[in-house]
Design an enzyme around this catalytic site. Structure first.
Site, short mmCIF file in Angstrom:
data_model
loop_
_atom_site.label_atom_id
_atom_site.label_comp_id
_atom_site.label_asym_id
_atom_site.label_seq_id
_atom_site.Cartn_x
_atom_site.Cartn_y
_atom_site.Cartn_z
N ASP A 29 4.25 31.16 2.64
CA ASP A 29 4.70 32.51 2.29
C ASP A 29 4.39 32.44 0.70
O ASP A 29 4.90 31.82 -0.22
CB ASP A 29 6.10 32.97 2.56
CG ASP A 29 6.56 34.41 2.16
OD1 ASP A 29 5.71 34.75 1.31
OD2 ASP A 29 7.60 34.78 2.64
N GLU A 79 2.51 10.23 -19.96
CA GLU A 79 2.62 9.55 -18.72
C GLU A 79 1.48 9.33 -17.92
O GLU A 79 1.45 9.22 -16.86
CB GLU A 79 3.88 9.89 -17.84
CG GLU A 79 3.93 11.30 -17.55
CD GLU A 79 5.24 11.64 -16.54
OE1 GLU A 79 5.24 10.94 -15.47
OE2 GLU A 79 5.91 12.34 -16.87
N CYS A 111 9.00 12.86 -18.63
CA CYS A 111 8.51 13.86 -19.48
C CYS A 111 9.45 14.03 -20.63
O CYS A 111 9.69 14.99 -21.26
CB CYS A 111 9.05 15.19 -18.53
SG CYS A 111 7.97 15.31 -17.13
N SER A 201 15.57 14.80 -7.45
CA SER A 201 15.07 15.18 -8.75
C SER A 201 15.87 16.20 -9.40
O SER A 201 16.24 16.27 -10.63
CB SER A 201 13.82 14.92 -9.07
OG SER A 201 13.01 16.14 -8.75
N HIS A 233 13.20 21.72 -20.49
CA HIS A 233 11.77 20.96 -19.67
C HIS A 233 11.74 22.07 -18.60
O HIS A 233 12.43 22.32 -17.89
CB HIS A 233 12.48 19.76 -19.29
CG HIS A 233 11.23 19.00 -18.44
ND1 HIS A 233 10.00 19.14 -18.75
CD2 HIS A 233 11.46 18.49 -17.25
CE1 HIS A 233 9.31 18.54 -17.73
NE2 HIS A 233 10.00 18.33 -16.94
N LYS A 242 17.73 27.86 -13.26
CA LYS A 242 18.89 27.00 -12.93
C LYS A 242 19.62 26.62 -14.02
O LYS A 242 20.85 26.66 -14.05
CB LYS A 242 18.83 26.38 -11.61
CG LYS A 242 18.07 26.89 -10.31
CD LYS A 242 17.84 25.97 -9.24
CE LYS A 242 17.61 26.57 -8.03
NZ LYS A 242 17.38 25.79 -6.74
N ASN A 276 3.31 22.44 -14.63
CA ASN A 276 4.10 21.42 -15.33
C ASN A 276 3.04 20.64 -16.37
O ASN A 276 2.14 20.18 -15.92
CB ASN A 276 4.74 20.34 -14.26
CG ASN A 276 5.60 19.49 -14.87
OD1 ASN A 276 5.71 19.49 -16.05
ND2 ASN A 276 6.30 18.69 -13.96
N SER A 309 12.26 11.84 -15.94
CA SER A 309 12.54 11.32 -14.71
C SER A 309 12.92 9.82 -15.07
O SER A 309 12.26 9.34 -16.03
CB SER A 309 11.50 11.51 -13.59
OG SER A 309 11.85 12.85 -13.21
P1 HMG Z 1 10.06 22.77 -1.74
O1 HMG Z 1 9.74 22.17 -0.47
O2 HMG Z 1 9.03 23.63 -2.30
O3 HMG Z 1 11.57 23.05 -1.72
O4 HMG Z 1 10.19 21.57 -2.99
P2 HMG Z 1 12.30 24.35 -1.15
O5 HMG Z 1 12.12 24.57 0.11
O6 HMG Z 1 13.78 23.92 -1.69
O7 HMG Z 1 11.85 25.84 -1.99
C1 HMG Z 1 11.87 25.75 -3.22
C2 HMG Z 1 12.36 27.23 -3.77
O8 HMG Z 1 11.59 28.27 -3.19
C3 HMG Z 1 13.78 27.43 -3.24
O9 HMG Z 1 14.53 28.20 -4.25
C4 HMG Z 1 13.62 28.19 -1.92
O10 HMG Z 1 14.82 29.01 -1.62
C5 HMG Z 1 12.45 29.13 -2.47
P3 HMG Z 1 16.02 27.87 -4.54
O11 HMG Z 1 17.13 27.77 -3.25
O12 HMG Z 1 15.91 26.64 -4.94
O13 HMG Z 1 16.45 28.80 -5.54
N1 HMG Z 1 11.62 29.64 -1.23
C6 HMG Z 1 11.43 31.10 -1.31
N2 HMG Z 1 11.55 31.89 -2.16
C7 HMG Z 1 11.26 33.33 -1.95
N3 HMG Z 1 10.55 33.62 -0.53
C8 HMG Z 1 10.41 32.46 0.12
C9 HMG Z 1 10.82 31.29 0.08
N4 HMG Z 1 10.84 30.05 0.60
C10 HMG Z 1 11.40 29.13 -0.24
N5 HMG Z 1 9.51 32.69 1.26
C11 HMG Z 1 10.36 20.54 -4.88
C12 HMG Z 1 10.50 21.83 -4.21
C13 HMG Z 1 11.09 20.82 -6.29
C14 HMG Z 1 11.09 19.60 -4.24
C15 HMG Z 1 8.91 20.26 -4.96
O14 HMG Z 1 8.16 21.15 -5.76
C16 HMG Z 1 8.68 19.13 -5.86
O15 HMG Z 1 8.97 17.78 -5.08
N6 HMG Z 1 8.32 18.99 -7.20
C17 HMG Z 1 8.10 18.03 -8.00
C18 HMG Z 1 9.23 17.44 -8.56
C19 HMG Z 1 9.97 18.20 -9.51
O16 HMG Z 1 9.30 18.91 -10.04
N7 HMG Z 1 11.42 17.86 -9.89
C20 HMG Z 1 12.01 18.58 -10.98
C21 HMG Z 1 13.10 17.76 -11.39
S1 HMG Z 1 12.54 16.09 -12.09
C22 HMG Z 1 11.68 16.67 -13.82
O17 HMG Z 1 12.04 17.57 -14.23
C23 HMG Z 1 10.88 15.38 -13.92
C24 HMG Z 1 9.25 15.67 -13.90
O18 HMG Z 1 8.68 16.91 -14.63
C25 HMG Z 1 8.60 14.30 -14.08
C26 HMG Z 1 8.81 13.52 -15.31
O19 HMG Z 1 9.63 13.37 -15.86
O20 HMG Z 1 7.76 13.03 -15.62
C27 HMG Z 1 8.95 16.18 -12.54
#
Ligand code: HMG
Length: 392
Positions: A29, A79, A111, A201, A233, A242, A276, A309
């Site tokens: 979606d 990185e 990051c 994460s 970040h 959040k 990102n 991370s």
């Molecule tokens: P996902 O499978 O998309 O998770 O993975 P989800 O099912 O929880 O959905 C995401 C959001 O969309 C949720 O919102 C859902 O409700 C919403 P929330 O409940 O959290 O507010 N959603 C919808 N909204 C409207 N209409 C819909 C609908 N369906 C779902 N129909 C995940 C999300 C972050 C896990 C994934 O994108 C991922 O693995 N990303 C990479 C890791 C990441 O970014 N982590 C962030 C923290 S770590 C960090 O910041 C370091 C980093 O930058 C790296 C570094 O340091 O080098 C990553």
């Protein structure tokens, strides 16, 4: 001595992927990306645009000939290294024509590393007041097709010139860092894409924000009331939101709450279009805030939350100086629309194409559109970069 950010530049890829197109192709979606992650487009780099070309382009957009004489240290935080030994900063130092008696290094901690680089730069200028330090945050966030992280990819670079008597923002001498040895996101040497415990994460990001902010307020006897904006970040804007909600204090006067909220919205405008940028993301947020907010003034304090991370987090602050607006561009939202829009099929080919080196260590590199610099070829295992002179 007043030390801080004197100039700030930005470069990103010349190609982009629209999130609605990606959602359709992945049977998701579209609201999940546009509302669930708060993302509209992602910057997509081709094989001849990497951290060296992005970093050099971001820096070229801000440096004068005098700056190139004054800079005595170039730090590239990344990185997405292109070499395990040679620092990307050495290529960038050459491409920009910076005077030879300079130190050039690369720094890493996911990051977070640009924040460590800024602090090193600040301490260096404190010791050598006439020097200027070029800090470049450059990354390509590549998770792979059909992975949960795919909709949070992106690429780009922020370049910051650190000097005494800066014309944008003072870097204050107050920060709190925190380290946790965790496996939320990591990329072993044998892998071109990271391993991610995605939901974990996001929990660690928010938990380290909460605990670092509590410690920061305690140590420096301060609170949100002392700030006009809080930058985060931004792995994807929804997580930053959040974070913002976590630090928001509902007891603050409504007017200040509204100002902080408005400034937060301004700080994620560019990330919604870029995705990102890993270590540059926090600073893209700062740039987005400064170039789009209409309520900031000299003397305003800005809090910044850096997260990498692995994990390292840090909260530090800056204070805007007189005339800071004169050192910035008008909003870049319009120019970000000029990127070439890719279909999902084109993105899958372009973003994951790799240079094929022959047995002699030579390779031709496809000539896609880039910013001011491009990877031209690989000759005897050496990456050859050059300036882009034509208008492709
Ligand atoms: P996902 O499978 O998309 O998770 O993975 P989800 O099912 O929880 O959905 C995401 C959001 O969309 C949720 O919102 C859902 O409700 C919403 P929330 O409940 O959290 O507010 N959603 C919808 N909204 C409207 N209409 C819909 C609908 N369906 C779902 N129909 C995940 C999300 C972050 C896990 C994934 O994108 C991922 O693995 N990303 C990479 C890791 C990441 O970014 N982590 C962030 C923290 S770590 C960090 O910041 C370091 C980093 O930058 C790296 C570094 O340091 O080098 C990553």
């Amino acid at each position: 001595m007043n030390i801080g950010i004197d100039k700030i530049g930005f470069a990103t890829a010349q190609y982009m992927l629209n999130m609605d197109d990606l959602a359709e192709s992945r049977n998701v979606d579209p609201d999940k990306y546009s509302k669930g992650l708060l993302l509209n487009n992602l910057s997509i780099t081709p094989v001849n645009d990497d951290i060296v070309t992005l970093g050099a382009s971001a820096a070229k957009s801000i440096l004068s000939d005098q700056d190139k004489e004054d800079i005595d240290m170039v730090i590239v935080a990344t990185e997405s290294s292109v070499d395990q030994s040679k620092a990307a900063a050495t290529w960038i130092h050459h491409l920009l024509g910076i005077q030879p008696f300079a130190r050039s290094i690369e720094m890493k901690e996911a990051c977070y590393s640009a924040t460590a680089a800024l602090d090193y730069a600040r301490l260096h200028v404190q010791k050598h007041p006439e020097s200027k330090v070029l800090v470049i945050a450059a990354d390509v966030a590549r998770y792979g097709t059909n992975t949960p992280g795919e909709p949070t990819q992106g690429a780009g670079s922020i370049a910051m010139l650190i000097s005494k008597d800066p014309r944008i923002m003072l870097l204050n001498d107050n920060s709190v860092a925190q380290t946790r040895d965790i496996m939320d996101f990591w990329r072993p040497n044998y892998s071109t894409t990271p391993f991610v415990n995605g939901i974990y994460s996001t929990k660690q990001y928010l938990s380290m924000l909460k605990t670092t902010w509590e410690e920061f307020q305690k140590r420096f006897e301060t609170s949100l009331a002392d700030f006009s904006a809080f930058c985060f970040h931004v792995p994807f804007p929804k997580l930053a939101l959040k974070g913002f909600n976590k630090v928001m204090d509902k007891n603050l006067p409504e007017e200040l709450q509204a100002k902080l909220k408005d400034n937060f919205e301004k700080s994620i405008l560019y990330s919604k279009q870029v995705g990102n940028m890993y270590t540059g993301s926090l600073y893209l947020g700062l740039l987005s805030l400064l170039e789009n907010s209409e309520n900031l003034a000299a003397g305003d304090n800005i809090a910044l939350f850096s997260y990498g991370s692995g994990a390292v987090a840090e909260i530090f602050t800056g204070t805007l100086v007189n005339g800071f607006k004169d050192m910035l561009q008008p909003s870049r939202l319009e120019s970000l629309k000029n990127r070439i829009k890719l279909s999902v099929e084109e993105y899958e080919k372009l973003f994951f194409e790799e240079v094929e080196v022959d047995s002699e260590g030579n390779a031709t590199v496809a000539d896609y559109k880039t910013g001011a610099f491009a990877l031209k070829e690989i000759r005897e295992h050496q990456r050859i970069y050059g300036e882009v002179n034509d208008n492709k």
